[in-house]
Design an enzyme around this catalytic site. Structure first.
Site, PDB file in Angstrom:
ATOM      1  N   CYS A 137       0.772  -1.218   0.093  1.00 26.12           N
ATOM      2  CA  CYS A 137      -0.036  -0.030  -0.038  1.00 26.12           C
ATOM      3  C   CYS A 137       0.790   1.511  -0.056  1.00 26.12           C
ATOM      4  O   CYS A 137       0.767   2.179  -0.797  1.00 26.12           O
ATOM      5  CB  CYS A 137      -0.995  -0.003   1.368  1.00 26.12           C
ATOM      6  SG  CYS A 137      -0.135  -0.539   2.575  1.00 26.12           S
ATOM      7  N   GLN A 164       1.057   4.966   9.022  1.00 21.76           N
ATOM      8  CA  GLN A 164       0.336   3.808   8.617  1.00 21.76           C
ATOM      9  C   GLN A 164      -0.868   3.677   9.547  1.00 21.76           C
ATOM     10  O   GLN A 164      -1.017   3.640  10.873  1.00 21.76           O
ATOM     11  CB  GLN A 164       1.091   2.583   8.247  1.00 21.76           C
ATOM     12  CG  GLN A 164       2.025   2.860   7.072  1.00 21.76           C
ATOM     13  CD  GLN A 164       2.745   1.779   6.582  1.00 21.76           C
ATOM     14  OE1 GLN A 164       3.838   2.030   6.540  1.00 21.76           O
ATOM     15  NE2 GLN A 164       1.795   0.660   6.399  1.00 21.76           N
ATOM     16  N   ARG A 269       3.275   2.829  12.489  1.00 21.34           N
ATOM     17  CA  ARG A 269       1.861   2.461  12.620  1.00 21.34           C
ATOM     18  C   ARG A 269       1.549   3.706  13.594  1.00 21.34           C
ATOM     19  O   ARG A 269       1.996   3.944  14.731  1.00 21.34           O
ATOM     20  CB  ARG A 269       1.569   1.211  13.302  1.00 21.34           C
ATOM     21  CG  ARG A 269       0.074   0.988  13.453  1.00 21.34           C
ATOM     22  CD  ARG A 269      -0.613   0.612  12.269  1.00 21.34           C
ATOM     23  NE  ARG A 269       0.004  -0.699  11.673  1.00 21.34           N
ATOM     24  CZ  ARG A 269       0.039  -1.103  10.531  1.00 21.34           C
ATOM     25  NH1 ARG A 269      -0.724  -0.336   9.614  1.00 21.34           N
ATOM     26  NH2 ARG A 269       0.577  -2.326   9.981  1.00 21.34           N
ATOM     27  N   HIS A 276      -2.970   6.032   4.665  1.00 17.91           N
ATOM     28  CA  HIS A 276      -1.663   6.057   5.081  1.00 17.91           C
ATOM     29  C   HIS A 276      -0.888   7.352   4.461  1.00 17.91           C
ATOM     30  O   HIS A 276      -1.256   7.801   3.480  1.00 17.91           O
ATOM     31  CB  HIS A 276      -0.820   5.129   4.405  1.00 17.91           C
ATOM     32  CG  HIS A 276      -1.167   3.714   5.034  1.00 17.91           C
ATOM     33  ND1 HIS A 276      -2.156   3.451   5.802  1.00 17.91           N
ATOM     34  CD2 HIS A 276      -0.836   2.510   4.721  1.00 17.91           C
ATOM     35  CE1 HIS A 276      -2.001   1.976   6.291  1.00 17.91           C
ATOM     36  NE2 HIS A 276      -1.374   1.461   5.316  1.00 17.91           N
TER      37      HIS A 276
HETATM   38  N1  HSE Z   1       1.291  -3.487   4.979  1.00 22.48           N
HETATM   39  C1  HSE Z   1       0.469  -2.502   4.930  1.00 22.48           C
HETATM   40  C2  HSE Z   1       0.046  -2.109   6.501  1.00 22.48           C
HETATM   41  C3  HSE Z   1      -0.995  -2.983   4.458  1.00 22.48           C
HETATM   42  O1  HSE Z   1       0.503  -2.831   7.476  1.00 22.48           O
HETATM   43  O2  HSE Z   1      -0.294  -0.791   6.741  1.00 22.48           O
HETATM   44  C4  HSE Z   1      -1.594  -2.111   3.450  1.00 22.48           C
HETATM   45  O3  HSE Z   1      -2.657  -1.309   3.871  1.00 22.48           O
END
Ligand code: HSE
Length: 371
Positions: A137, A164, A269, A276
């Site tokens: 993504c 993210q 995150r 994102h």
């Molecule tokens: N690998 C990505 C994440 C997923 O962990 O955010 C894509 O949305």
């Protein structure tokens, strides 16, 4: 003749967004869709409003899968691993379109992002390639945002920091983030009007709650609400996470780069629900004017929207809240940096479930349907 298209994993988060987009674009009209299930075989569902209902088919029925012209799966890597090789081994030569990462770096697969690599997609179809995979993504969203700079081969290297959202980790993670937020609120709500409970008392209480056993962390394993988690996916030998490793690997495969464009950074995150965001430091090959840089980025594709570098525009437009549920890829905070010539920074936000996952797959499917 209309092609038979098998869908697997259409109920999950990426799959649901794919279904939604296909309904919006009236894509089901151009194919015979067959809906497979790993868990509710035989159930009746209505995917497309005002059409006949569908009986869910067995996602492990190889004879049935083999009769499909195209299979589209958002079911995840375990399903791909279990089914893909066996299907190919029993002679299935249909097109496989997949959201999972498992086959991305395979020699016989193409990573699809048609606004960037439509020529390669057409060429590979002519060559008989049958396996088309959506990219990570953050990679898709970066390429959509910076496509103009890549297309003009202006990039020497990139470093990035990602922000993210919880949904990137899966649907359970969104619920857990909301539970965590609720838990924090509940732990201090009675004290909002208590003048003897200072803001420092409140912060201490919140911190204690996040560390206590009542705090829900089953999915994230750590608190995300009121926190950030600078680690996504598994550990690589070189100290990167897998999410960070994918950026250079997948980007250069999509672009079919003759020499690798170096890219590295940190994937993080954050406690947003969807979309994102990414911050880039880019070393250009030429010292371009600011307006030239903006122009090149803006003209690459119709989804890029430039956000002027001022406070009001940025806080109004360059946020997950502003972009969620849309195909727009917002690009802002574009600046020539003071650290040296040819160095710029860019901030971008996009919906990782749309351009970051479902939309490139939908568009690839329609390229094959229209062959
Ligand atoms: N690998 C990505 C994440 C997923 O962990 O955010 C894509 O949305």
């Amino acid at each position: 003749m209309k092609k038979y298209v098998g869908f697997i994993g259409w109920r999950g988060m990426v799959g649901s967004v794919l279904m939604q987009r296909m309904i919006e674009e009236n894509n089901f009209h151009d194919m015979h869709p067959v809906f497979f299930s790993t868990s509710h075989v035989g159930s009746e569902v209505q995917i497309v409003p005002n059409t006949r209902t569908n009986i869910l088919q067995d996602a492990y029925d190889f004879d049935h899968l083999k009769s499909m012209d195209i299979i589209v799966t958002c079911q995840g890597a375990d399903y791909t691993n279990c089914v893909y090789y066996k299907l190919r081994n029993i002679g299935w030569s249909g097109y496989w379109i997949d959201a999972a990462s498992l086959l991305r770096m395979h020699q016989d697969s193409i990573i699809v992002l048609d606004p960037l690599n439509i020529d390669m997609i057409h060429l590979s179809i002519q060559k008989g390639i049958k396996t088309f995979i959506g990219s990570n993504c953050t990679v898709s969203l970066m390429l959509m945002a910076l496509g103009g700079l890549f297309a003009k081969k202006l990039i020497s290297w990139i470093t990035f920091s990602t922000y993210q959202s919880a949904s990137g980790a899966g649907s359970k993670h969104i619920f857990e983030l909301i539970q965590q937020m609720g838990c924090l609120y509940n732990s201090v709500a009675n004290n909002f009007n208590n003048s003897s409970f200072s803001v420092l008392d409140m912060e201490k209480k919140l911190s204690e709650v996040t560390k206590s056993t009542i705090f829900p962390v089953k999915n994230f394993l750590f608190p995300l609400a009121g926190n950030i988690l600078p680690w996504i996916d598994s550990e690589m030998e070189n100290g990167q996470t897998k999410e960070e490793w994918k950026v250079q690997a997948e980007t250069n495969k999509i672009l079919c780069s003759s020499s690798v464009i170096p890219m590295d950074g940190t994937c993080v995150r954050v406690g947003t629900f969807r979309c994102h965001s990414q911050s880039f430091i880019i070393k250009l090959k030429q010292d371009l004017s600011y307006s030239n840089i903006v122009d090149i980025i803006k003209k690459h594709n119709m989804w890029v929207k430039i956000v002027p570098n001022d406070m009001h525009s940025t806080l109004n437009l360059l946020t997950p809240n502003a972009v969620t549920g849309t195909l727009n890829v917002l690009v802002g905070r574009i600046r020539k940096l003071n650290v040296g010539l040819k160095t710029i920074s860019v901030f971008t936000v996009g919906d990782q479930l749309l351009w970051g996952a479902a939309e490139p797959l939908r568009r690839m499917l329609m390229i094959l349907i229209n062959l």
